[in-house]
Design a protein around this motif. Structure first.
Motif, PDB file in Angstrom:
ATOM      1  N   MET A 206       0.817  -1.216   0.000  1.00  0.00           N
ATOM      2  CA  MET A 206       0.000   0.000   0.000  1.00  0.00           C
ATOM      3  C   MET A 206       0.852   1.269   0.000  1.00  0.00           C
ATOM      4  O   MET A 206       0.308   2.369   0.006  1.00  0.00           O
ATOM      5  CB  MET A 206      -0.915   0.007   1.231  1.00  0.00           C
ATOM      6  CG  MET A 206      -1.891  -1.162   1.262  1.00  0.00           C
ATOM      7  SD  MET A 206      -2.997  -1.166  -0.165  1.00  0.00           S
ATOM      8  CE  MET A 206      -3.980   0.285   0.197  1.00  0.00           C
ATOM      9  N   TYR A 207       2.157   1.111   0.019  1.00  0.00           N
ATOM     10  CA  TYR A 207       3.048   2.269   0.025  1.00  0.00           C
ATOM     11  C   TYR A 207       3.459   2.603  -1.407  1.00  0.00           C
ATOM     12  O   TYR A 207       3.930   1.748  -2.154  1.00  0.00           O
ATOM     13  CB  TYR A 207       4.267   1.987   0.910  1.00  0.00           C
ATOM     14  CG  TYR A 207       3.919   2.069   2.379  1.00  0.00           C
ATOM     15  CD1 TYR A 207       3.255   1.031   3.021  1.00  0.00           C
ATOM     16  CD2 TYR A 207       4.210   3.210   3.118  1.00  0.00           C
ATOM     17  CE1 TYR A 207       2.895   1.123   4.358  1.00  0.00           C
ATOM     18  CE2 TYR A 207       3.871   3.315   4.457  1.00  0.00           C
ATOM     19  CZ  TYR A 207       3.203   2.272   5.063  1.00  0.00           C
ATOM     20  OH  TYR A 207       2.856   2.366   6.392  1.00  0.00           O
ATOM     21  N   ASN A 208       3.278   3.876  -1.756  1.00  0.00           N
ATOM     22  CA  ASN A 208       3.483   4.311  -3.126  1.00  0.00           C
ATOM     23  C   ASN A 208       4.915   4.742  -3.413  1.00  0.00           C
ATOM     24  O   ASN A 208       5.379   4.642  -4.552  1.00  0.00           O
ATOM     25  CB  ASN A 208       2.566   5.497  -3.429  1.00  0.00           C
ATOM     26  CG  ASN A 208       1.123   5.226  -3.073  1.00  0.00           C
ATOM     27  OD1 ASN A 208       0.660   5.579  -1.985  1.00  0.00           O
ATOM     28  ND2 ASN A 208       0.412   4.572  -3.957  1.00  0.00           N
ATOM     29  N   TYR A 209       5.585   5.264  -2.388  1.00  0.00           N
ATOM     30  CA  TYR A 209       6.916   5.831  -2.584  1.00  0.00           C
ATOM     31  C   TYR A 209       7.882   5.222  -1.582  1.00  0.00           C
ATOM     32  O   TYR A 209       7.537   5.044  -0.409  1.00  0.00           O
ATOM     33  CB  TYR A 209       6.881   7.359  -2.426  1.00  0.00           C
ATOM     34  CG  TYR A 209       5.893   8.031  -3.347  1.00  0.00           C
ATOM     35  CD1 TYR A 209       4.666   8.470  -2.881  1.00  0.00           C
ATOM     36  CD2 TYR A 209       6.194   8.195  -4.693  1.00  0.00           C
ATOM     37  CE1 TYR A 209       3.747   9.072  -3.725  1.00  0.00           C
ATOM     38  CE2 TYR A 209       5.282   8.801  -5.547  1.00  0.00           C
ATOM     39  CZ  TYR A 209       4.069   9.228  -5.061  1.00  0.00           C
ATOM     40  OH  TYR A 209       3.178   9.817  -5.909  1.00  0.00           O
ATOM     41  N   TRP A 210       9.099   4.947  -2.067  1.00  0.00           N
ATOM     42  CA  TRP A 210      10.130   4.303  -1.257  1.00  0.00           C
ATOM     43  C   TRP A 210      11.456   5.019  -1.397  1.00  0.00           C
ATOM     44  O   TRP A 210      11.778   5.541  -2.477  1.00  0.00           O
ATOM     45  CB  TRP A 210      10.311   2.846  -1.701  1.00  0.00           C
ATOM     46  CG  TRP A 210       9.130   1.986  -1.407  1.00  0.00           C
ATOM     47  CD1 TRP A 210       7.986   1.866  -2.142  1.00  0.00           C
ATOM     48  CD2 TRP A 210       8.967   1.120  -0.287  1.00  0.00           C
ATOM     49  NE1 TRP A 210       7.124   0.988  -1.543  1.00  0.00           N
ATOM     50  CE2 TRP A 210       7.707   0.507  -0.401  1.00  0.00           C
ATOM     51  CE3 TRP A 210       9.773   0.798   0.814  1.00  0.00           C
ATOM     52  CZ2 TRP A 210       7.218  -0.413   0.530  1.00  0.00           C
ATOM     53  CZ3 TRP A 210       9.298  -0.103   1.739  1.00  0.00           C
ATOM     54  CH2 TRP A 210       8.032  -0.699   1.592  1.00  0.00           C
ATOM     55  N   GLY A 211      12.220   5.008  -0.316  1.00  0.00           N
ATOM     56  CA  GLY A 211      13.591   5.476  -0.383  1.00  0.00           C
ATOM     57  C   GLY A 211      14.515   4.381  -0.873  1.00  0.00           C
ATOM     58  O   GLY A 211      14.077   3.258  -1.151  1.00  0.00           O
ATOM     59  N   GLN A 212      15.802   4.698  -0.948  1.00  0.00           N
ATOM     60  CA  GLN A 212      16.771   3.743  -1.473  1.00  0.00           C
ATOM     61  C   GLN A 212      17.307   2.810  -0.392  1.00  0.00           C
ATOM     62  O   GLN A 212      17.958   1.806  -0.701  1.00  0.00           O
ATOM     63  CB  GLN A 212      17.949   4.483  -2.131  1.00  0.00           C
ATOM     64  CG  GLN A 212      19.044   4.957  -1.171  1.00  0.00           C
ATOM     65  CD  GLN A 212      18.607   6.101  -0.257  1.00  0.00           C
ATOM     66  OE1 GLN A 212      17.562   6.719  -0.453  1.00  0.00           O
ATOM     67  NE2 GLN A 212      19.426   6.391   0.751  1.00  0.00           N
ATOM     68  N   GLY A 213      17.050   3.127   0.846  1.00  0.00           N
ATOM     69  CA  GLY A 213      17.446   2.265   1.955  1.00  0.00           C
ATOM     70  C   GLY A 213      18.756   2.673   2.601  1.00  0.00           C
ATOM     71  O   GLY A 213      19.612   3.307   1.972  1.00  0.00           O
ATOM     72  N   THR A 214      18.914   2.306   3.859  1.00  0.00           N
ATOM     73  CA  THR A 214      20.158   2.550   4.588  1.00  0.00           C
ATOM     74  C   THR A 214      20.490   1.294   5.402  1.00  0.00           C
ATOM     75  O   THR A 214      19.615   0.696   6.021  1.00  0.00           O
ATOM     76  CB  THR A 214      20.045   3.793   5.492  1.00  0.00           C
ATOM     77  OG1 THR A 214      21.314   4.075   6.096  1.00  0.00           O
ATOM     78  CG2 THR A 214      19.001   3.634   6.585  1.00  0.00           C
ATOM     79  N   GLN A 215      21.749   0.888   5.364  1.00  0.00           N
ATOM     80  CA  GLN A 215      22.170  -0.358   5.993  1.00  0.00           C
ATOM     81  C   GLN A 215      22.370  -0.161   7.494  1.00  0.00           C
ATOM     82  O   GLN A 215      23.063   0.765   7.922  1.00  0.00           O
ATOM     83  CB  GLN A 215      23.474  -0.864   5.369  1.00  0.00           C
ATOM     84  CG  GLN A 215      24.047  -2.115   6.016  1.00  0.00           C
ATOM     85  CD  GLN A 215      23.227  -3.356   5.723  1.00  0.00           C
ATOM     86  OE1 GLN A 215      22.833  -3.603   4.581  1.00  0.00           O
ATOM     87  NE2 GLN A 215      22.966  -4.154   6.765  1.00  0.00           N
ATOM     88  N   VAL A 216      21.800  -1.071   8.258  1.00  0.00           N
ATOM     89  CA  VAL A 216      22.035  -1.135   9.702  1.00  0.00           C
ATOM     90  C   VAL A 216      22.632  -2.497  10.013  1.00  0.00           C
ATOM     91  O   VAL A 216      22.053  -3.526   9.660  1.00  0.00           O
ATOM     92  CB  VAL A 216      20.730  -0.929  10.493  1.00  0.00           C
ATOM     93  CG1 VAL A 216      20.954  -1.209  11.982  1.00  0.00           C
ATOM     94  CG2 VAL A 216      20.202   0.481  10.286  1.00  0.00           C
ATOM     95  N   THR A 217      23.785  -2.497  10.647  1.00  0.00           N
ATOM     96  CA  THR A 217      24.448  -3.741  11.022  1.00  0.00           C
ATOM     97  C   THR A 217      24.714  -3.724  12.518  1.00  0.00           C
ATOM     98  O   THR A 217      25.341  -2.787  13.029  1.00  0.00           O
ATOM     99  CB  THR A 217      25.770  -3.917  10.263  1.00  0.00           C
ATOM    100  OG1 THR A 217      25.520  -3.875   8.854  1.00  0.00           O
ATOM    101  CG2 THR A 217      26.417  -5.251  10.620  1.00  0.00           C
ATOM    102  N   VAL A 218      24.223  -4.754  13.201  1.00  0.00           N
ATOM    103  CA  VAL A 218      24.391  -4.857  14.649  1.00  0.00           C
ATOM    104  C   VAL A 218      25.286  -6.057  14.934  1.00  0.00           C
ATOM    105  O   VAL A 218      24.942  -7.189  14.596  1.00  0.00           O
ATOM    106  CB  VAL A 218      23.040  -5.016  15.359  1.00  0.00           C
ATOM    107  CG1 VAL A 218      23.240  -5.019  16.877  1.00  0.00           C
ATOM    108  CG2 VAL A 218      22.082  -3.901  14.949  1.00  0.00           C
ATOM    109  N   SER A 219      26.425  -5.795  15.533  1.00  0.00           N
ATOM    110  CA  SER A 219      27.373  -6.866  15.835  1.00  0.00           C
ATOM    111  C   SER A 219      27.125  -7.407  17.243  1.00  0.00           C
ATOM    112  O   SER A 219      26.727  -6.672  18.147  1.00  0.00           O
ATOM    113  CB  SER A 219      28.798  -6.352  15.721  1.00  0.00           C
ATOM    114  OG  SER A 219      29.041  -5.332  16.673  1.00  0.00           O
ATOM    115  N   SER A 220      27.410  -8.696  17.407  1.00  0.00           N
ATOM    116  CA  SER A 220      27.173  -9.339  18.712  1.00  0.00           C
ATOM    117  C   SER A 220      28.394  -9.245  19.603  1.00  0.00           C
ATOM    118  O   SER A 220      29.463  -8.859  19.182  1.00  0.00           O
ATOM    119  CB  SER A 220      26.784 -10.793  18.502  1.00  0.00           C
ATOM    120  OG  SER A 220      27.789 -11.461  17.775  1.00  0.00           O
TER     121      SER A 220
END
Length: 122
Positions: free
Chosen positions: A108-122
């Motif tokens: 239902m979402y018409n517009y999207w961004g290009q994304g941003t990476q999130v990395t969580v290290s243990s």
């Protein structure tokens, strides 16, 4: 027409925090509900959080409830996702998106961004 650009992703240790931002262009931004979604490698895109046009209503995925907070500033055409107590399973590309209605359904979402990476290290 709404154009979206995410920022704020990065590498963080488990238990840490990040704040994602989404800058929107277009005079009609304040009429849209906004959502955050994420997609991990090999997995489908999943709902994270959404907020209605006036910020009077928010919805969260169970996996992030109590840890993430979505907010918006219509005067600045910005949407934010404050992420606390991050876990390795939060690792994904995070996308912001705009919809005419507040919904957890990504179709239902018409517009999207290009994304941003999130990395969580243990």
């Amino acid at each position: 027409q709404v154009q979206l650009v995410e920022s704020g992703g990065g590498l963080v240790q488990a238990g840490g925090s990040l704040r994602l931002s989404c800058a929107a262009s277009g005079r009609t931004f304040s009429t849209y509900a906004m959502g955050w979604f994420r997609q991990a490698p090999g997995k489908e895109r999943e709902f994270v959080a959404c907020i209605n046009w006036s910020a009077s209503s928010t919805l969260y995925a169970d996996s992030v409830k109590g840890r993430f907070t979505i907010s918006r500033d219509n005067g600045k055409n910005m949407v934010y996702l404050q992420m606390n107590s991050l876990k390795p399973e939060d690792t994904a590309v995070y996308y912001c998106a705009a919809s005419r209605i507040q919904t957890i359904d990504p179709t239902m979402y018409n517009y999207w961004g290009q994304g941003t990476q999130v990395t969580v290290s243990s």
